[in-house]
Enzyme design. Structure first.
Site, PDB file in Angstrom:
ATOM      1  N   PHE A  25      -2.338  -4.484   1.559  1.00 38.34           N
ATOM      2  CA  PHE A  25      -3.472  -4.722   2.450  1.00 38.34           C
ATOM      3  C   PHE A  25      -3.264  -4.089   3.820  1.00 38.34           C
ATOM      4  CE2 PHE A  25      -0.325  -7.817   3.325  1.00 38.34           C
ATOM      5  CZ  PHE A  25      -0.368  -7.985   4.693  1.00 38.34           C
ATOM      6  N   GLY A  29       5.459  -8.717   8.239  1.00 39.84           N
ATOM      7  CA  GLY A  29       5.035  -8.670   6.847  1.00 39.84           C
ATOM      8  C   GLY A  29       4.267  -7.405   6.554  1.00 39.84           C
ATOM      9  N   THR A  30       4.432  -6.887   5.339  1.00 46.16           N
ATOM     10  CA  THR A  30       3.693  -5.709   4.909  1.00 46.16           C
ATOM     11  C   THR A  30       3.200  -5.921   3.495  1.00 46.16           C
ATOM     12  OG1 THR A  30       5.695  -4.637   4.064  1.00 46.16           O
ATOM     13  CG2 THR A  30       5.053  -4.128   6.338  1.00 46.16           C
ATOM     14  N   GLY A  31       2.231  -5.127   3.099  1.00 45.81           N
ATOM     15  CA  GLY A  31       1.711  -5.229   1.749  1.00 45.81           C
ATOM     16  C   GLY A  31       0.685  -4.153   1.513  1.00 45.81           C
ATOM     17  N   ASP A  79      -5.143 -18.583  -2.749  1.00 39.89           N
ATOM     18  CA  ASP A  79      -3.761 -18.083  -2.737  1.00 39.89           C
ATOM     19  C   ASP A  79      -2.845 -19.034  -1.974  1.00 39.89           C
ATOM     20  OD1 ASP A  79      -1.710 -16.391  -3.455  1.00 39.89           O
ATOM     21  OD2 ASP A  79      -2.043 -14.969  -1.810  1.00 39.89           O
TER      22      ASP A  79
END
Length: 468
Positions: free
Chosen positions: A145, A141-143, A259
């Protein structure tokens, strides 16, 4: 079409809830595939114009200064009309007192496949120092953050997930502080943490977490691709464990997750044990202290947040949990708003127009705002005809406009919808025993009435030490 025109169209009957195969109701399919599992995020310019709607997009800092004076009737409040909620950036708002740090996506820096990361753990509380090495295997996962990657501990062979985030040297990391407090079977476990640096003198915080291979989002997608509904026993299991975890977070740790969504719910598809992850938006809510309202991913965002409330409560998590439960039952999001404002329209189409008292409970600054009157859509028509009435009842108790009327997490755990899980001989579809469900600690049950405790713990588990 703006919100008022859409609502008036619905109220006059020109717009109806169209039918969808498999359900009796009207739920429009979301146009965007949410397959950016749990971590994707998009960076918007702080001030830009959405060409499709001529709607100004503003940053949270711009909206934070919005006046609390209620708007005149038939005019959208500024907090709803003059901005688009940054629903695709659940991580961009974390740590408002940390000056809204928005770290860039990490490229490399220890995440390349095969790269070995060595760190030292221990050295506190009488524990000896120990060198541990991890081999990065793949990015999961990436984002905005940072990045999460799967890694293997070379000393033990254990699989872990490492969440790597850019750290502002001036501040402590709230996510780390919260995760250090947590120890629960339905919350992802922090193994340890360490810092790393780059050639550019950037400081990164690395959270080493237990690795759980699947998400509820992908588990549900497995069934929808086959045009099937998720088995009701799994809906019960997942929803129950969400509620139990939220009770622990709210009552024991004292934090609001902010969230909850299928992508942030990890699940072992063999044992069906569920764990809440991603505490980058979590915060201890203090009564009387304001919080940002641009929080929580769009489909799961409580209506008080859409109304711009800043003194909200843990009840926003219960709304999100209700949205997740409904999605598991339907196979698709219950409120698939195409924008922050459209989200409110989708909610009103099902719950009806909120009363003045309900609006006051969500945000007292907007009690004079007048919406077109739209009748609530009967809950039993939202779901297919064979849906257990207990399931419909629990969804309706979680998805209340008034935050103080929503079930608490512990009350939800005791709901009759979960009675099947409390039966003596119940088992998983694969024949295995259920994951631990009733091994409550004294802290989890603190303040619960005797009647509630008896509802929560089946007779065959009381006094036996049975944890399942």
């Amino acid at each position: 079409m703006n919100v008022m025109r859409r609502l008036k169209s619905i109220a006059s009957g020109r717009t109806s809830i169209s039918s969808d195969p498999g359900v009796d109701s009207s739920l429009k399919r979301p146009k965007l595939d949410q397959d950016n599992d749990n971590l994707s995020s998009r960076g918007d310019d702080p001030m830009q114009v959405d060409q499709s709607t001529d709607m100004v997009v503003v940053s949270q800092d711009t909206v934070a200064g919005t006046s609390n004076v209620p708007p005149p009737p038939d005019q959208l409040p500024e907090v709803m009309n003059d901005m688009r909620l940054r629903e695709d950036e659940p991580h961009a708002n974390r740590g408002e007192e940390d000056k809204d740090m928005e770290p860039p996506i990490v490229n490399g820096c220890g995440t390349e496949t095969g790269q070995v990361i060595t760190t030292t753990v221990g050295g506190r509380d009488g524990k000896p120092k120990q060198t541990i090495s991890y081999m990065a295997q793949r990015v999961v996962g990436t984002g905005s953050f940072g990045v999460v990657f799967q890694a293997k501990c070379l000393e033990t062979g254990e699989q872990v997930a490492i969440k790597k985030v850019l750290q502002d040297k001036r501040y402590k990391n709230r996510e780390l502080q919260i995760m250090r407090l947590q120890d629960h079977p339905n919350v992802v476990r922090l193994r340890h943490s360490f810092f790393s640096t780059t050639d550019k003198d950037e400081l990164y915080l690395n959270l080493v977490l237990e690795f759980v291979p699947e998400t509820v989002y992908r588990a549900l997608k497995h069934y929808t691709k086959m045009n099937q509904h998720m088995p009701i026993i799994l809906v019960q299991l997942y929803t129950y464990q969400i509620c139990r975890a939220l009770n622990y977070l709210h009552r024991v740790v004292g934090v609001c997750h902010r969230d909850i969504k299928p992508q942030n719910l990890l699940v072992n598809t063999h044992t069906h044990q569920l764990k809440i992850c991603d505490f980058g938006s979590a915060k201890m809510l203090v009564p009387g202290e304001p919080n940002i309202s641009y929080i929580c991913s769009r489909y799961y965002r409580a209506p008080e947040l859409i109304f711009g409330a800043t003194e909200y409560t843990n009840a926003i998590d219960m709304w999100s949990g209700g949205c997740v439960m409904a999605e598991l039952l339907l196979g698709q999001p219950l409120f698939p708003g195409e924008s922050g404002i459209d989200q409110l329209v989708e909610i009103i189409k099902i719950l009806g127009t909120p009363t003045r008292e309900e609006i006051r409970c969500m945000n007292p600054n907007y009690t004079e705002f007048k919406f077109p009157q739209i009748k609530a859509h009967p809950w039993h028509k939202i779901f297919h005809k064979r849906m257990p009435p207990e399931a419909v009842d629990l969804v309706s108790r979680l998805l209340q406009y008034s935050p103080n009327l929503r079930c608490t997490a512990l009350e939800a755990c005791a709901h009759p919808f979960f009675d099947d899980l409390r039966a003596p001989n119940v088992s998983l579809p694969n024949g295995r025993a259920l994951p631990p469900l009733f091994n409550f600690t004294a802290q989890e049950l603190a303040g619960a009435s005797t009647e509630l405790r008896q509802r929560l713990i089946p007779a065959h588990c009381q006094g036996t030490g049975n944890s399942s």
